[in-house]
Motif scaffolding. Structure first.
Motif, PDB file in Angstrom:
ATOM      1  N   ASN A 145       0.835  -1.194   0.000  1.00 21.10           N
ATOM      2  CA  ASN A 145       0.000   0.000   0.000  1.00 21.10           C
ATOM      3  C   ASN A 145       0.876   1.253   0.000  1.00 21.10           C
ATOM      4  N   SER A 146       0.359   2.328  -0.568  1.00 18.14           N
ATOM      5  CA  SER A 146       1.083   3.595  -0.614  1.00 18.14           C
ATOM      6  C   SER A 146       0.182   4.703  -0.096  1.00 18.14           C
ATOM      7  N   THR A 147       0.802   5.832   0.255  1.00 20.61           N
ATOM      8  CA  THR A 147       0.047   6.969   0.779  1.00 20.61           C
ATOM      9  C   THR A 147       0.585   8.274   0.191  1.00 20.61           C
ATOM     10  N   ILE A 148      -0.330   9.240   0.044  1.00 18.93           N
ATOM     11  CA  ILE A 148       0.021  10.608  -0.310  1.00 18.93           C
ATOM     12  C   ILE A 148      -0.303  11.492   0.889  1.00 18.93           C
ATOM     13  N   THR A 149       0.627  12.329   1.260  1.00 18.19           N
ATOM     14  CA  THR A 149       0.411  13.294   2.345  1.00 18.19           C
ATOM     15  C   THR A 149       0.638  14.693   1.811  1.00 18.19           C
ATOM     16  N   LEU A 150      -0.294  15.611   2.121  1.00 16.40           N
ATOM     17  CA  LEU A 150      -0.216  16.991   1.623  1.00 16.40           C
ATOM     18  C   LEU A 150       0.250  17.935   2.729  1.00 16.40           C
ATOM     19  N   SER A 151       0.971  18.980   2.340  1.00 17.73           N
ATOM     20  CA  SER A 151       1.382  20.000   3.315  1.00 17.73           C
ATOM     21  C   SER A 151       0.210  20.888   3.713  1.00 17.73           C
ATOM     22  N   SER A 152      -0.838  20.918   2.884  1.00 18.55           N
ATOM     23  CA  SER A 152      -2.023  21.720   3.182  1.00 18.55           C
ATOM     24  C   SER A 152      -3.216  21.127   2.454  1.00 18.55           C
ATOM     25  N   THR A 153      -4.392  21.202   3.094  1.00 16.60           N
ATOM     26  CA  THR A 153      -5.616  20.706   2.448  1.00 16.60           C
ATOM     27  C   THR A 153      -6.626  21.822   2.204  1.00 16.60           C
ATOM     28  N   GLU A 154      -6.294  23.051   2.610  1.00 14.44           N
ATOM     29  CA  GLU A 154      -7.166  24.206   2.362  1.00 14.44           C
ATOM     30  C   GLU A 154      -6.296  25.391   1.948  1.00 14.44           C
ATOM     31  N   GLU A 155      -6.679  26.041   0.863  1.00 10.65           N
ATOM     32  CA  GLU A 155      -5.932  27.189   0.368  1.00 10.65           C
ATOM     33  C   GLU A 155      -6.900  28.287  -0.055  1.00 10.65           C
ATOM     34  N   THR A 156      -6.530  29.533   0.267  1.00 10.45           N
ATOM     35  CA  THR A 156      -7.288  30.709  -0.180  1.00 10.45           C
ATOM     36  C   THR A 156      -6.342  31.598  -0.975  1.00 10.45           C
ATOM     37  N   ILE A 157      -6.730  31.932  -2.182  1.00  6.28           N
ATOM     38  CA  ILE A 157      -5.876  32.757  -3.042  1.00  6.28           C
ATOM     39  C   ILE A 157      -6.723  33.810  -3.734  1.00  6.28           C
ATOM     40  N   ASP A 158      -6.041  34.791  -4.265  1.00  7.25           N
ATOM     41  CA  ASP A 158      -6.721  35.833  -5.030  1.00  7.25           C
ATOM     42  C   ASP A 158      -6.836  35.419  -6.482  1.00  7.25           C
ATOM     43  N   ALA A 159      -7.851  35.904  -7.113  1.00  6.40           N
ATOM     44  CA  ALA A 159      -7.969  35.706  -8.552  1.00  6.40           C
ATOM     45  C   ALA A 159      -6.721  36.252  -9.232  1.00  6.40           C
ATOM     46  N   LEU A 160      -6.273  35.553 -10.223  1.00  3.31           N
ATOM     47  CA  LEU A 160      -5.053  35.854 -10.980  1.00  3.31           C
ATOM     48  C   LEU A 160      -3.776  35.583 -10.180  1.00  3.31           C
ATOM     49  N   GLY A 161      -3.938  35.057  -8.944  1.00  6.00           N
ATOM     50  CA  GLY A 161      -2.773  34.689  -8.149  1.00  6.00           C
ATOM     51  C   GLY A 161      -2.558  33.173  -8.173  1.00  6.00           C
ATOM     52  N   HIS A 162      -1.553  32.745  -7.452  1.00  5.84           N
ATOM     53  CA  HIS A 162      -1.297  31.303  -7.386  1.00  5.84           C
ATOM     54  C   HIS A 162      -0.689  30.961  -6.035  1.00  5.84           C
ATOM     55  N   THR A 163      -0.719  29.678  -5.722  1.00  8.99           N
ATOM     56  CA  THR A 163      -0.095  29.167  -4.503  1.00  8.99           C
ATOM     57  C   THR A 163       0.452  27.779  -4.798  1.00  8.99           C
ATOM     58  N   THR A 164       1.277  27.284  -3.896  1.00 16.71           N
ATOM     59  CA  THR A 164       1.837  25.933  -4.071  1.00 16.71           C
ATOM     60  C   THR A 164       1.602  25.102  -2.815  1.00 16.71           C
ATOM     61  N   VAL A 165       1.423  23.819  -3.030  1.00 12.37           N
ATOM     62  CA  VAL A 165       1.290  22.832  -1.947  1.00 12.37           C
ATOM     63  C   VAL A 165       2.276  21.711  -2.244  1.00 12.37           C
ATOM     64  N   THR A 166       3.021  21.286  -1.250  1.00 14.70           N
ATOM     65  CA  THR A 166       3.954  20.171  -1.443  1.00 14.70           C
ATOM     66  C   THR A 166       3.319  18.873  -0.937  1.00 14.70           C
ATOM     67  N   TYR A 167       3.854  17.770  -1.403  1.00 17.19           N
ATOM     68  CA  TYR A 167       3.324  16.471  -0.992  1.00 17.19           C
ATOM     69  C   TYR A 167       4.470  15.472  -0.817  1.00 17.19           C
ATOM     70  N   THR A 168       4.176  14.421  -0.081  1.00 18.82           N
ATOM     71  CA  THR A 168       5.077  13.263  -0.001  1.00 18.82           C
ATOM     72  C   THR A 168       4.311  12.051  -0.521  1.00 18.82           C
ATOM     73  N   TYR A 169       5.043  11.140  -1.120  1.00 19.46           N
ATOM     74  CA  TYR A 169       4.416   9.956  -1.726  1.00 19.46           C
ATOM     75  C   TYR A 169       5.428   8.818  -1.694  1.00 19.46           C
ATOM     76  N   ASN A 170       5.027   7.675  -1.152  1.00 21.87           N
ATOM     77  CA  ASN A 170       5.955   6.549  -0.995  1.00 21.87           C
ATOM     78  C   ASN A 170       5.740   5.438  -2.018  1.00 21.87           C
ATOM     79  N   GLY A 171       4.926   5.705  -3.042  1.00 20.97           N
ATOM     80  CA  GLY A 171       4.657   4.678  -4.050  1.00 20.97           C
ATOM     81  C   GLY A 171       5.509   4.861  -5.294  1.00 20.97           C
ATOM     82  N   ASP A 172       5.173   4.084  -6.333  1.00 17.68           N
ATOM     83  CA  ASP A 172       5.911   4.167  -7.594  1.00 17.68           C
ATOM     84  C   ASP A 172       5.007   4.411  -8.795  1.00 17.68           C
ATOM     85  N   GLY A 173       3.780   4.876  -8.523  1.00 17.11           N
ATOM     86  CA  GLY A 173       2.889   5.265  -9.611  1.00 17.11           C
ATOM     87  C   GLY A 173       3.134   6.710 -10.012  1.00 17.11           C
TER      88      GLY A 173
END
Length: 245
Positions: A145-173
């Protein structure tokens, strides 16, 4: 001894009991009596064969998740011969066996690819009474079995803006991302840096789904969701003049 014997003179029956495998000669004789001289001895050549041995295992097959280094199984019943264990059929490089009493441990499994099969033949050796007996135990390597973990699950941004979220993943897909509302937000993923980029387009909400397919050695993980809220940004207006006389 190989065989023992006894005689019932009333029924004139000789009983021969096999003890262990081998050959023996049974001599039948009679002493001199009142009216008869001693008879010539007669012999019976006896061959005692080993009987079928037996061995039973607590399990004959097992699915083992990729990355598991070793597993064990037990001989639950056998005829008393020396227990040995070796690979049977196609030998898989690096796999070893160790016998400790009636417990057999199979090691070297950690690097085997999902789908690999390893068969171990457990044997209770030949004894003076029993033939050797064997039973197979088959290991099948399956995806872990594998898992994905996110650094954040909720984000608020402005229109025309952007944000980034990092993740960890222990699988090979292959990790992929998608937006539930591409009018509100779009998304992309850099699998090298494990970074998800979310671009706000218009006011509203969207869910970014992060998922991965099954690979060679790992099952597909449970997908994760990032809830995104995109806010309007301050508008602007410019006049050619703000007052006039």
């Amino acid at each position: 001894g190989i065989a023992t014997t006894s005689v019932d003179t009333s029924t004139k029956t000789i009983t021969i009991n096999g003890i262990t495998a081998g050959t023996a000669t049974i001599t039948v004789s009679a002493t001199e009596g009142t009216n008869y001289s001693a008879a010539d001895d007669k012999t019976i050549s006896v061959t005692v064969n080993r009987i079928a041995g037996n061995i039973e295992l607590d399990k004959t097959s097992e699915n083992v998740a990729y990355g598991t280094a070793s597993v064990s199984f037990n001989v639950t019943k056998h005829h008393g011969g020396t227990i040995t264990a070796v690979q049977s059929g196609t030998s898989v490089l690096g796999v070893t066996t160790e016998v400790n009493g009636s417990r057999i441990t199979v090691s070297g499994l950690g690097g085997l690819t999902a789908g690999t099969k390893v068969t171990i033949k457990a044997t209770s050796g030949q004894t003076p009474v029993y033939e050797s007996a064997s039973a197979d135990y088959t290991i099948t390597i399956i995806r872990a079995n594998s898992t994905i973990t996110l650094s954040s699950t909720e984000e608020t941004i402005d229109a025309l803006g952007h944000t980034t979220v990092t993740y960890t993943y222990n699988g090979d897909g292959v990790v992929s991302v998608s937006s539930s509302n591409t009018d509100v937000a779009t998304t992309s993923v850099d699998t090298n840096t494990k970074t998800i980029t979310i671009n706000g387009l218009t006011d509203g909400t969207a869910n970014i789904t992060v998922s991965a397919n099954a690979g060679t050695n790992y099952n597909a993980p449970e997908s994760k969701t990032i809830s995104v809220t995109v806010n309007r940004i301050a508008g602007n207006i410019t006049l050619d003049k703000t007052s006039e006389e």
